[in-house]
Structure formats: structure tokens, C-alpha cells
Design a protein around this motif. Structure first.
Motif, PDB file in Angstrom:
ATOM      1  N   ARG A  72     -11.632  -8.562  -4.387  1.00 27.56           N
ATOM      2  CA  ARG A  72     -12.524  -7.422  -4.142  1.00 27.56           C
ATOM      3  C   ARG A  72     -12.412  -6.953  -2.688  1.00 27.56           C
ATOM      4  NH1 ARG A  72     -18.049  -8.407  -6.367  1.00 27.56           N
ATOM      5  NH2 ARG A  72     -17.130  -7.405  -8.165  1.00 27.56           N
ATOM      6  N   GLU A  73     -12.418  -7.902  -1.743  1.00 25.77           N
ATOM      7  CA  GLU A  73     -12.303  -7.542  -0.323  1.00 25.77           C
ATOM      8  C   GLU A  73     -10.970  -6.864  -0.041  1.00 25.77           C
ATOM      9  OE1 GLU A  73     -12.725 -11.344   1.453  1.00 25.77           O
ATOM     10  OE2 GLU A  73     -14.891 -11.172   1.720  1.00 25.77           O
TER      11      GLU A  73
ATOM     12  N   ARG B 280      -9.022  -5.180  -2.166  1.00 26.74           N
ATOM     13  CA  ARG B 280      -8.996  -3.843  -2.763  1.00 26.74           C
ATOM     14  C   ARG B 280      -9.809  -2.858  -1.932  1.00 26.74           C
ATOM     15  NH1 ARG B 280      -9.498  -6.975  -7.463  1.00 26.74           N
ATOM     16  NH2 ARG B 280     -11.738  -6.598  -7.516  1.00 26.74           N
ATOM     17  N   GLN B 281     -10.967  -3.298  -1.430  1.00 25.22           N
ATOM     18  CA  GLN B 281     -11.789  -2.413  -0.610  1.00 25.22           C
ATOM     19  C   GLN B 281     -11.068  -2.039   0.679  1.00 25.22           C
ATOM     20  OE1 GLN B 281     -15.440  -4.570  -0.151  1.00 25.22           O
ATOM     21  NE2 GLN B 281     -16.319  -3.797  -2.066  1.00 25.22           N
ATOM     22  N   GLU B 282     -10.437  -3.017   1.319  1.00 17.59           N
ATOM     23  CA  GLU B 282      -9.725  -2.743   2.567  1.00 17.59           C
ATOM     24  C   GLU B 282      -8.545  -1.805   2.327  1.00 17.59           C
ATOM     25  OE1 GLU B 282      -7.150  -5.094   5.937  1.00 17.59           O
ATOM     26  OE2 GLU B 282      -8.720  -6.190   4.877  1.00 17.59           O
TER      27      GLU B 282
ATOM     28  N   GLY C  47      -8.230   0.361  -0.115  1.00 18.04           N
ATOM     29  CA  GLY C  47      -8.781   1.679  -0.433  1.00 18.04           C
ATOM     30  C   GLY C  47      -9.220   2.413   0.824  1.00 18.04           C
ATOM     31  N   THR C  48      -9.859   1.711   1.744  1.00 16.26           N
ATOM     32  CA  THR C  48     -10.299   2.315   3.001  1.00 16.26           C
ATOM     33  C   THR C  48      -9.104   2.807   3.812  1.00 16.26           C
ATOM     34  OG1 THR C  48     -12.207   0.831   3.051  1.00 16.26           O
ATOM     35  CG2 THR C  48     -11.605   1.900   5.124  1.00 16.26           C
TER      36      THR C  48
ATOM     37  N   ARG D 129      -7.597   5.922   2.100  1.00 16.96           N
ATOM     38  CA  ARG D 129      -8.414   7.118   2.337  1.00 16.96           C
ATOM     39  C   ARG D 129      -8.276   7.613   3.774  1.00 16.96           C
ATOM     40  NH1 ARG D 129     -11.730   4.429  -1.200  1.00 16.96           N
ATOM     41  NH2 ARG D 129     -12.869   3.336   0.413  1.00 16.96           N
TER      42      ARG D 129
END
Length: 82
Positions: free
Chosen positions: A57-58, A60-62, A64-65, A68
């Protein structure tokens, strides 16, 4: 050796008796090489994911950030250059 034995002989049998073998085509060599490369790629990716210090999860979030942020920066560059 009987006539029936001769009927059952194949190309590889005759070449083997002469001490020869069929030549491997470039396509079959390429497929084998790509298969080995693909297996190595999968093994490397699996090892990298197992050794990462972050949870899925961490990570994927990083990612994605960062994606973007990169899109926003490239969008501003394109708009500013036009």
C-alpha cells in the motif's frame, strides 16, 4: 534389419547413424532465449518486491504521488512552452 524397420526410420535416425544432427533454426533459438529472459525478469521482480522495506500500500501510494507530480510538472512545461 527388415523392411519394416526401414519404414520406421525417421530423418533424425538416419542423421544420427551418420553422426549428424538437424540444425536448430534461428526462430527456435530466439524463443528459447526470450523464455529464459522472461523467467529471469519475473524472478528479479519477485525478489525486488520481497526485499522492499515498504508495504504494498505504501509503495503504491508513493508511486502514484510521483506519477501525479510528474504529470503536473510536464503539463506545466507543455503549457508554458506553447
Amino acid at each position: 534389419m527388415t523392411f519394416r524397420d526401414l519404414k520406421d526410420l525417421g530423418k533424425d535416425d538416419v542423421l544420427g547413424a551418420l553422426g549428424l544432427q538437424t540444425r536448430q533454426s534461428t526462430g527456435s533459438w530466439m524463443v528459447g532465449s526470450l523464455a529464459v529472459f522472461g523467467v529471469g525478469l519475473c524472478v528479479g521482480a519477485a525478489v525486488a518486491l520481497m526485499l522492499t522495506p515498504k508495504t504494498g500500500r505504501e509503495l503504491r501510494q508513493e508511486l502514484g504521488t510521483k506519477i501525479r507530480r510528474g504529470i503536473e510538472q510536464n503539463g506545466q512545461t507543455v503549457e508554458g512552452g506553447v
